[in-house]
Design a protein around this motif. Structure first.
Motif, PDB file in Angstrom:
ATOM      1  N   MET A   1       0.808  -1.233   0.000  1.00 54.97           N
ATOM      2  CA  MET A   1       0.000   0.000   0.000  1.00 54.97           C
ATOM      3  C   MET A   1       0.833   1.271   0.000  1.00 54.97           C
ATOM      4  O   MET A   1       0.397   2.288  -0.547  1.00 54.97           O
ATOM      5  CB  MET A   1      -0.951  -0.005   1.198  1.00 54.97           C
ATOM      6  N   ILE A   2       2.016   1.248   0.610  1.00 51.13           N
ATOM      7  CA  ILE A   2       2.823   2.482   0.639  1.00 51.13           C
ATOM      8  C   ILE A   2       3.216   2.894  -0.792  1.00 51.13           C
ATOM      9  O   ILE A   2       2.953   4.026  -1.206  1.00 51.13           O
ATOM     10  CB  ILE A   2       4.046   2.339   1.582  1.00 51.13           C
ATOM     11  N   PRO A   3       3.819   1.985  -1.590  1.00 49.51           N
ATOM     12  CA  PRO A   3       4.111   2.408  -2.970  1.00 49.51           C
ATOM     13  C   PRO A   3       2.862   2.710  -3.803  1.00 49.51           C
ATOM     14  O   PRO A   3       2.878   3.611  -4.646  1.00 49.51           O
ATOM     15  CB  PRO A   3       4.890   1.224  -3.557  1.00 49.51           C
ATOM     16  N   MET A   4       1.761   1.973  -3.558  1.00 50.59           N
ATOM     17  CA  MET A   4       0.520   2.269  -4.288  1.00 50.59           C
ATOM     18  C   MET A   4       0.061   3.695  -3.988  1.00 50.59           C
ATOM     19  O   MET A   4      -0.356   4.440  -4.873  1.00 50.59           O
ATOM     20  CB  MET A   4      -0.583   1.285  -3.887  1.00 50.59           C
ATOM     21  N   PHE A   5       0.164   4.056  -2.704  1.00 44.93           N
ATOM     22  CA  PHE A   5      -0.228   5.408  -2.293  1.00 44.93           C
ATOM     23  C   PHE A   5       0.649   6.448  -2.997  1.00 44.93           C
ATOM     24  O   PHE A   5       0.160   7.494  -3.448  1.00 44.93           O
ATOM     25  CB  PHE A   5      -0.105   5.537  -0.768  1.00 44.93           C
ATOM     26  N   LEU A   6       1.953   6.140  -3.103  1.00 51.69           N
ATOM     27  CA  LEU A   6       2.862   7.080  -3.790  1.00 51.69           C
ATOM     28  C   LEU A   6       2.469   7.216  -5.269  1.00 51.69           C
ATOM     29  O   LEU A   6       2.555   8.301  -5.846  1.00 51.69           O
ATOM     30  CB  LEU A   6       4.313   6.605  -3.679  1.00 51.69           C
ATOM     31  N   GLY A   7       2.022   6.109  -5.863  1.00 52.39           N
ATOM     32  CA  GLY A   7       1.567   6.138  -7.252  1.00 52.39           C
ATOM     33  C   GLY A   7       0.325   7.001  -7.403  1.00 52.39           C
ATOM     34  O   GLY A   7       0.206   7.800  -8.345  1.00 52.39           O
ATOM     35  N   VAL A   8      -0.611   6.857  -6.453  1.00 48.59           N
ATOM     36  CA  VAL A   8      -1.840   7.666  -6.486  1.00 48.59           C
ATOM     37  C   VAL A   8      -1.480   9.143  -6.288  1.00 48.59           C
ATOM     38  O   VAL A   8      -2.036  10.028  -6.946  1.00 48.59           O
ATOM     39  CB  VAL A   8      -2.838   7.187  -5.394  1.00 48.59           C
ATOM     40  N   ALA A   9      -0.510   9.391  -5.389  1.00 49.70           N
ATOM     41  CA  ALA A   9      -0.075  10.786  -5.149  1.00 49.70           C
ATOM     42  C   ALA A   9       0.549  11.367  -6.423  1.00 49.70           C
ATOM     43  O   ALA A   9       0.353  12.554  -6.728  1.00 49.70           O
ATOM     44  CB  ALA A   9       0.931  10.826  -4.004  1.00 49.70           C
ATOM     45  N   ALA A  10       1.271  10.526  -7.173  1.00 50.13           N
ATOM     46  CA  ALA A  10       1.864  10.992  -8.435  1.00 50.13           C
ATOM     47  C   ALA A  10       0.768  11.355  -9.436  1.00 50.13           C
ATOM     48  O   ALA A  10       0.906  12.320 -10.198  1.00 50.13           O
ATOM     49  CB  ALA A  10       2.785   9.926  -9.011  1.00 50.13           C
ATOM     50  N   LEU A  11      -0.335  10.603  -9.408  1.00 49.56           N
ATOM     51  CA  LEU A  11      -1.475  10.914 -10.277  1.00 49.56           C
ATOM     52  C   LEU A  11      -2.025  12.302  -9.928  1.00 49.56           C
ATOM     53  O   LEU A  11      -2.325  13.113 -10.813  1.00 49.56           O
ATOM     54  CB  LEU A  11      -2.563   9.844 -10.110  1.00 49.56           C
ATOM     55  N   ALA A  12      -2.140  12.561  -8.613  1.00 53.14           N
ATOM     56  CA  ALA A  12      -2.667  13.860  -8.179  1.00 53.14           C
ATOM     57  C   ALA A  12      -1.689  14.981  -8.530  1.00 53.14           C
ATOM     58  O   ALA A  12      -2.105  16.084  -8.902  1.00 53.14           O
ATOM     59  CB  ALA A  12      -2.920  13.832  -6.670  1.00 53.14           C
ATOM     60  N   TYR A  13      -0.414  14.717  -8.435  1.00 51.02           N
ATOM     61  CA  TYR A  13       0.604  15.760  -8.624  1.00 51.02           C
ATOM     62  C   TYR A  13       0.825  16.099 -10.101  1.00 51.02           C
ATOM     63  O   TYR A  13       0.905  17.260 -10.473  1.00 51.02           O
ATOM     64  CB  TYR A  13       1.916  15.277  -7.993  1.00 51.02           C
ATOM     65  N   PHE A  14       0.924  15.053 -10.936  1.00 53.41           N
ATOM     66  CA  PHE A  14       1.254  15.285 -12.352  1.00 53.41           C
ATOM     67  C   PHE A  14       0.034  15.235 -13.281  1.00 53.41           C
ATOM     68  O   PHE A  14       0.140  15.626 -14.441  1.00 53.41           O
ATOM     69  CB  PHE A  14       2.251  14.239 -12.854  1.00 53.41           C
TER      70      PHE A  14
END
Lengths: 496, 60
Positions: free
Chosen positions: A283-296
């Motif tokens: 879940m930690i890397p998945m969350f980082l992936g979702v955060a990248a979606l929000a950021y970029f």
């Protein structure tokens, strides 16, 4: 380039220290069991550290974050499935406890104890092929991660990949499991710190409400409900749950850590406590992936989005620590995998083809040669192979090539007295069939007739591999009880 | 905020906390295990080396 002088100092110092420690651990290799299972003297906390470090590589971060980017929160279900599966294996000792009691070093060794030398040979070949193909994309993803985070871009990919594999091959070849365990421990500490830094950096720069909005706007209900997400659904959930149980109990790099434990009780505990980290691991890397979606936004490359985000939000100085942590994660995974697959090809394939067993010194020598050759293969394969769909699917389908048949063979061999040679051959062959068809056919999906096109659905192929393997074991054994009577296990007790 | 999102957020927080707590415990206790493993391996060498010396003396 986003890397500063202080980042470089941290990174180079860490790499030099790791290689030094890995080579220093060579002095503890006394014999074959020392080389392959660290003399079976691993205690609980060290077992958890080395097991967790093996199961977390940069590749883990890359494929889970890629999945987070393309599916939102719904992929978090995979973390829960992994937690449940590994907890089940740890709590019950399913497969790992009796295997540890039998003191085997590789899974195919069990095939010879329970079935025959030829089953061991076939199982060894399938395990080796599935394992090395599975590992084939690690280096490329790790190279992408490092080149994006450090700001080098794709030009530096080949150089970074070469450097990484040379370092890991060097200390794995020389030090075997002792080097793997000692460096795994260090790497677990550094990678945990690196993950912590990454998570905090992202939480400070990307606010939660924008993350939630991005998921809902981009994916709607499919972003939070895995049952309505077209990538997942019930078939996916059942497949991944079974696959995690099989991989937990039978994936050589991980299982070798249970086989290296000081006794079967410790092996079970190692699995149980490590399982508690598995939801976070996903879940930690998945969350980082979702955060990248929000950021970029949605137009970034799903593979490169997370490392790009970390390169942007992590402060200088901490970036070196983060990269060292991710390199630590990769190196511990590579070293364990290299040792596992080179042990299998040496002990279960080459040694099986000879009338007499190799002596210990020669076995270690050949294992070292193969660790080097696998490293070379990873470099070549990683540079040219184009991954179908997501890396997560590729890894699970290549894993199923082996785990499906192995689950049938080992589980039935341990817990079902009617399992015989024919059942074992059928399980191994049929288990590998559907994933193999997927890998061969998925590139020409549009031109296939409907009955064949079904194999290009990764969820169908994945689940089918386990169903076919189980059916092969059951019907193969039941129909041939007279012509091929089951034999009791040689050299130990089957059940606890 | 969507209920599904809140549930996943809580699960994520628990999973991450569990990961880091175990990481801290294992980092501390694992060091002792590592020392024990290496010490034990050294101790195993010593009797063997002594045994070899003894057998050499006997053969002399």
């Amino acid at each position: 380039m986003t890397f500063s002088i202080i980042d470089w100092i941290i990174l180079v110092a860490y790499l030099a220290f790791t290689v030094g420690v890995g080579l220093w651990a060579k002095r503890y290799v006394e014999d074959l069991s020392g080389y392959m299972v660290a003399g079976r003297r691993i205690k609980l906390s060290l077992g958890i550290a080395t097991f967790a470090a093996t199961e977390i590589g940069t590749i883990t971060f890359m494929y889970f974050s890629e999945l987070g980017y393309v599916s939102g929160f719904s992929c978090f279900i995979i973390g829960i499935l992994a937690l449940l599966a590994y907890m089940f294996v740890g709590k019950t000792g399913f497969i790992i406890a009796p295997l540890r009691r039998l003191e085997v070093m590789t899974i195919p060794e069990f095939y010879e104890l329970r079935y025959s030398r030829n089953v061991r040979l076939l199982g060894g070949i399938i395990l080796f092929l599935g394992g090395v193909l599975n590992m084939g994309i690690f280096l490329k993803f790790d190279g992408i991660f490092l080149s994006e985070v450090m700001g080098f871009g794709s030009d530096a990919l080949a150089l970074i990949m070469t450097l990484m594999i040379v370092i890991v091959v060097l200390y794995t070849i020389l030090g075997g499991m002792f080097s793997v365990v000692v460096t795994d421990y260090m790497q677990f500490v550094v990678l945990s710190l690196g993950i912590f830094v990454a998570l905090i950096a992202v939480l400070l720069h990307v606010d939660l409400s924008s993350i939630f909005d991005a998921v809902i706007n981009q994916y709607g209900e499919a972003g939070v409900n895995p049952l309505v997400n077209p990538r997942f659904g019930w078939m996916f959930i059942v497949w991944i749950l079974i696959s995690n149980i099989a991989a937990g109990a039978l994936w050589q790099p991980g299982t070798s850590k249970a086989l290296a434990s000081e006794n079967p009780q410790v092996a079970r505990k190692v699995f149980f406590y490590t399982s508690l980290t598995f939801a976070g691991r996903a879940m930690i890397p998945m969350f980082l992936g979702v955060a990248a979606l929000a950021y970029f936004g949605p137009n970034e490359s799903p593979t490169a989005a997370m490392p790009k985000l970390l390169g942007v939000v992590t402060p200088r100085g901490f970036l070196g620590l983060l990269v060292a942590g991710m390199l630590a994660a990769s190196m511990s995974t590579y070293s364990a995998y290299l040792l596992a697959w080179s042990s299998v090809i040496t002990r279960d394939v080459i040694a099986c083809l000879r009338p007499n067993d190799f002596d210990e010194r020669r076995t270690i020598f050949i294992t070292r040669i193969f660790a080097g050759l696998i490293g070379l293969f990873l470099l070549i394969f990683g540079l040219w192979y184009k991954i179908p769909d997501t890396a997560f699917q590729y890894l699970f389908i290549t894993g199923a090539m082996y785990t499906a048949g192995a689950l049938g063979c080992v589980a039935a061999g341990l817990y079902w007295s009617k399992a015989n040679n024919v059942g074992a051959y059928s399980a191994l062959g049929l288990g590998a069939l559907a994933p193999l068809l997927f890998l061969l056919l998925e590139k020409s999906r549009e031109t296939l007739p409907t009955w064949l096109a079904i194999f290009t659905d990764v969820n169908v192929s994945g689940l089918l591999s386990f169903v076919l393997a189980a059916a092969g074991m059951y019907f193969g054994s039941i129909l041939t009880q007279r012509s091929s009577p089951p034999r009791p296990i040689v050299g130990g007790e089957i059940n606890e | 905020m969507n209920n599904g999102v809140i549930i996943w957020l809580i699960i994520f927080a628990l999973a991450a906390a569990c990961f880091f707590v175990i990481a801290v415990i294992v980092s501390i206790k694992g060091f002792a295990d590592l020392q024990d493993l290496l010490q034990h391996s050294k101790h195993r060498d010593k009797p063997d080396a002594k045994l070899q010396e003894d057998s050499e003396k006997v053969s002399e």
